[in-house]
Design a protein around this motif. Structure first.
Motif, PDB file in Angstrom:
ATOM      1  N   SER A 481      40.874  19.545  63.371  1.00 22.63           N
ATOM      2  CA  SER A 481      41.456  19.020  62.212  1.00 22.63           C
ATOM      3  C   SER A 481      40.793  19.446  60.918  1.00 22.63           C
ATOM      4  O   SER A 481      41.347  19.466  59.840  1.00 22.63           O
ATOM      5  CB  SER A 481      41.800  17.473  62.316  1.00 22.63           C
ATOM      6  OG  SER A 481      42.538  17.074  63.580  1.00 22.63           O
ATOM      7  N   ASP A 482      39.418  19.554  61.160  1.00 22.62           N
ATOM      8  CA  ASP A 482      38.445  19.903  59.957  1.00 22.62           C
ATOM      9  C   ASP A 482      38.091  21.240  59.885  1.00 22.62           C
ATOM     10  O   ASP A 482      37.395  21.699  60.749  1.00 22.62           O
ATOM     11  CB  ASP A 482      37.403  19.066  60.177  1.00 22.62           C
ATOM     12  CG  ASP A 482      36.325  19.061  58.868  1.00 22.62           C
ATOM     13  OD1 ASP A 482      36.436  19.856  57.947  1.00 22.62           O
ATOM     14  OD2 ASP A 482      35.351  18.339  59.044  1.00 22.62           O
ATOM     15  N   PRO A 483      38.625  21.959  58.869  1.00 23.11           N
ATOM     16  CA  PRO A 483      38.247  23.312  58.617  1.00 23.11           C
ATOM     17  C   PRO A 483      36.602  23.807  58.774  1.00 23.11           C
ATOM     18  O   PRO A 483      36.463  24.889  58.929  1.00 23.11           O
ATOM     19  CB  PRO A 483      38.969  23.652  57.219  1.00 23.11           C
ATOM     20  CG  PRO A 483      39.756  22.638  57.122  1.00 23.11           C
ATOM     21  CD  PRO A 483      39.400  21.396  57.591  1.00 23.11           C
ATOM     22  N   LYS A 484      35.834  22.693  58.629  1.00 25.07           N
ATOM     23  CA  LYS A 484      34.396  22.942  58.575  1.00 25.07           C
ATOM     24  C   LYS A 484      33.931  23.060  59.825  1.00 25.07           C
ATOM     25  O   LYS A 484      32.876  23.479  60.124  1.00 25.07           O
ATOM     26  CB  LYS A 484      33.706  21.914  57.663  1.00 25.07           C
ATOM     27  CG  LYS A 484      34.030  21.706  56.104  1.00 25.07           C
ATOM     28  CD  LYS A 484      33.310  20.762  55.359  1.00 25.07           C
ATOM     29  CE  LYS A 484      33.863  20.781  53.885  1.00 25.07           C
ATOM     30  NZ  LYS A 484      32.881  19.457  53.168  1.00 25.07           N
ATOM     31  N   THR A 485      34.823  22.350  60.905  1.00 25.80           N
ATOM     32  CA  THR A 485      34.008  22.298  62.242  1.00 25.80           C
ATOM     33  C   THR A 485      35.121  23.009  63.288  1.00 25.80           C
ATOM     34  O   THR A 485      35.001  22.777  64.319  1.00 25.80           O
ATOM     35  CB  THR A 485      33.795  20.855  62.516  1.00 25.80           C
ATOM     36  OG1 THR A 485      35.177  20.262  62.374  1.00 25.80           O
ATOM     37  CG2 THR A 485      32.988  20.261  61.694  1.00 25.80           C
ATOM     38  N   SER A 486      36.017  23.782  62.529  1.00 25.17           N
ATOM     39  CA  SER A 486      37.021  24.483  63.529  1.00 25.17           C
ATOM     40  C   SER A 486      37.458  25.693  62.972  1.00 25.17           C
ATOM     41  O   SER A 486      37.147  25.847  61.773  1.00 25.17           O
ATOM     42  CB  SER A 486      38.044  23.542  64.125  1.00 25.17           C
ATOM     43  OG  SER A 486      38.735  23.089  62.877  1.00 25.17           O
ATOM     44  N   VAL A 487      38.217  26.433  63.604  1.00 25.62           N
ATOM     45  CA  VAL A 487      38.793  27.775  62.991  1.00 25.62           C
ATOM     46  C   VAL A 487      40.042  27.665  63.032  1.00 25.62           C
ATOM     47  O   VAL A 487      40.879  28.063  62.055  1.00 25.62           O
ATOM     48  CB  VAL A 487      38.402  28.844  64.194  1.00 25.62           C
ATOM     49  CG1 VAL A 487      38.994  30.106  63.519  1.00 25.62           C
ATOM     50  CG2 VAL A 487      36.876  29.016  64.197  1.00 25.62           C
ATOM     51  N   VAL A 488      40.978  26.918  63.995  1.00 22.41           N
ATOM     52  CA  VAL A 488      42.349  26.895  63.724  1.00 22.41           C
ATOM     53  C   VAL A 488      42.924  25.265  63.945  1.00 22.41           C
ATOM     54  O   VAL A 488      41.832  24.669  64.259  1.00 22.41           O
ATOM     55  CB  VAL A 488      43.017  27.593  64.822  1.00 22.41           C
ATOM     56  CG1 VAL A 488      42.696  29.058  65.034  1.00 22.41           C
ATOM     57  CG2 VAL A 488      42.837  27.225  66.331  1.00 22.41           C
TER      58      VAL A 488
END
Length: 539
Positions: A481-488
């Protein structure tokens, strides 16, 4: 389709990779009426070429049917730089992807696999749970005709394979009896092989050569299970098309794909790009697609593209018995599986665990010669050689998938020197077993020895590091859910590029210990249905 060049206007979606996720995406979008083109760098694997058709099939299997591309070196392959890895990845480039090679073990992640952070304080939780994915598991299972038995207590109620289970056979009965003697969980394994004819797939004839191509046309490799229906629905498929990069416009949005075929360069335009190139090919393409708007690689503002590679290291223990096991009878994957040790038990000194499966051992090389190589020289020569071959038919292999937790240090990058035959940078793999992985492996090997002893095996050979297996490429573009800790996001849409969807094993947050293809397929179907909704709404 050799007549197409991908230049016919703007497609609704261009799909890169024709493995299970690419095939399912193409089928779903084409059925919904969208213009879909899939680019596959391999070709069709012809049934007449299957290693299993040859008398010396085990030797043929170690040539152009090798699981590792560096050994196989087919025209469609790209090399891997593996000087810093404990386990060389396996994959196959062809229509249907690595399912041409897979053993068709068809198991789901368990509910706890989606909540590892909450339960065990490690890794991250998935942004979805088992209940959300369950109907998509069911839909794929019913389409391809998965064989299995309802009621496995390791899973929630409602998991009910459409086809009856495969016969356990003598080796499966021995495995089940051994587990009963120990009081441990076992269940007939679900297989992506129909026990009765369905669609384009024949009923299993128990050849036992699943990983070298099914001569019967029964195994649900996705060149057979989905692509005929996808093409009939209107999807286009171009083989021999090696994608060099994903093209973006001045805003950073994806506009299509650039690719090479027989030395000619092409560019296909599309409203959406769906990346299904596996857990190594996908991060490779994202890194190759760096641009002014995406200087560190496409969809890589988090810096996580290529990181958290999980390979599911395998271990095995061979047991040799006095009674005839008919160990040449398939399916090759597993007659019996066990989830006795897949959940965390703090008393063991590690988190998570392993899935165990009891497999036949078709072929003299696999059954006799390969395991004995780990013993002293004399164990495989002279009179002992004849003894090894005589006892081969009485063998049973317990194998295990180890839950391979994500670590950023395990990663895919671009090698500065190595390239494929088109001059495109090859991936460099850096992968080391963690202390937790090694503890799981040591514990699991000991339990498989216990099982063989409970069954009365007269000889036991441990293979703690099973190389060439299992071809599970996960985690290098994970969802969250978090763009800082995931790609999609939870539908595979890249946080940085909303019209780029990733639908292969790279989006896994954790690997679990189950064979992943069933989950890859379910995620791809879920992502495809969300993409259809967005395309219809003009989003």
């Amino acid at each position: 389709m050799n007549g197409d060049t991908g230049q016919e206007g703007i497609y609704d979606a261009v799909i890169i990779g024709s493995g299970p996720s690419g095939a399912i995406t193409a089928h779903a979008l084409a059925l919904a009426g969208f213009r879909v083109l899939c680019l596959e760098q391999g070709d069709y694997a012809l049934p007449s070429d299957y290693a299993a058709n040859f008398d010396m099939w085990e030797l043929v299997a170690r040539g152009h049917w090798q699981a590792e591309p560096n050994h196989r070196r087919n025209p469609a392959d790209y090399p891997l730089e593996v000087s810093e890895t404990d386990l060389a990845p396996s994959m196959y480039n062809a229509v249907g992807g690595s399912t041409v090679h897979f053993s068709a073990l068809w198991s789901r992640l368990a509910p706890s696999d989606f909540r590892v952070r909450s339960l065990d304080g490690v890794a991250e939780d998935w942004p979805i749970d088992y209940a959300e994915l369950s109907p998509f598991y069911d839909e794929v299972d019913n389409f391809i005709g998965v064989s299995g038995l309802e009621g496995d207590p390791a899973y929630p109620e409602g998991y009910a394979p459409k086809m009856p289970p495969m016969p356990l056979g003598k080796h499966g009965m021995k495995a089940a009896q051994s587990m009963n003697a120990l009081g441990w969980h076992w269940w007939p394994h679900s297989n992506a092989i129909p026990s009765q004819k369905i669609g384009s797939l024949e009923a299993c004839a128990r050849w036992g050569t699943c990983t070298q191509g099914c001569p019967e046309g029964a195994k649900a490799s996705f060149d057979l299970a989905y692509w005929p229906a996808a093409i009939k629905a209107g999807a286009k498929l171009i083989t021999g098309a090696r994608v060099s990069n994903i093209v973006v416009d001045e805003t950073g949005a994806a506009t299509g794909a650039a690719w090479i075929k027989e030395g000619m360069e092409y560019r296909t335009r599309a409203r959406t790009v769906v990346l299904c190139a596996n857990g190594i090919g996908t991060p490779r393409l994202l890194l190759l697609s760096a641009s002014e708007k995406h200087p560190h690689g496409l969809a890589n503002s988090s810096g996580l593209v290529g990181k958290n590679l999980m390979l599911h290291p395998n271990c095995a223990v061979f047991g040799y018995y006095d009674e005839d096991m008919e160990s040449w009878r398939g399916p090759a994957g597993s007659a019996v599986s066990s989830m006795q040790f897949f959940e965390t038990d703090p008393s063991r000194g590690f988190v998570r665990g392993a899935k165990l499966h009891a497999c036949p051992t078709p072929g003299l090389l696999m059954t006799g010669i390969d395991p004995h190589r780990l013993l002293k020289f004399d164990a495989l020569w002279g009179q002992n050689f004849h003894k090894v071959l005589r006892e081969a038919r009485n063998s049973l292999m317990w194998g295990a998938n180890i839950d391979d937790l994500p670590e950023e240090s395990n990663r895919v990058t671009l090698d500065p020197n190595l390239t494929d035959t088109d001059g495109i940078a090859a991936p460099k793999i850096r992968y080391r077993y963690s202390d937790n992985t090694l503890k799981i492996r040591e514990f699991t090997v000991a339990r498989m020895v216990d099982i063989h002893k409970a069954g009365g095996a007269r000889k036991i050979i441990e293979v703690p590091d099973l190389q060439g297996e299992p071809g599970h490429l996960l985690g290098t573009a994970r969802m969250g859910s978090d763009p800082k800790t995931s790609v999609v996001d939870k539908f595979g849409r890249a946080h940085d590029v909303p019209n780029l969807v990733i639908s292969d094993g790279s989006i896994f947050v954790t690997g679990g210990s189950a064979n992943p293809t069933s989950t890859i397929a379910a995620l791809a179907l879920r992502n495809a249905k969300e993409l259809i909704r967005n395309l219809k709404e003009g989003a």
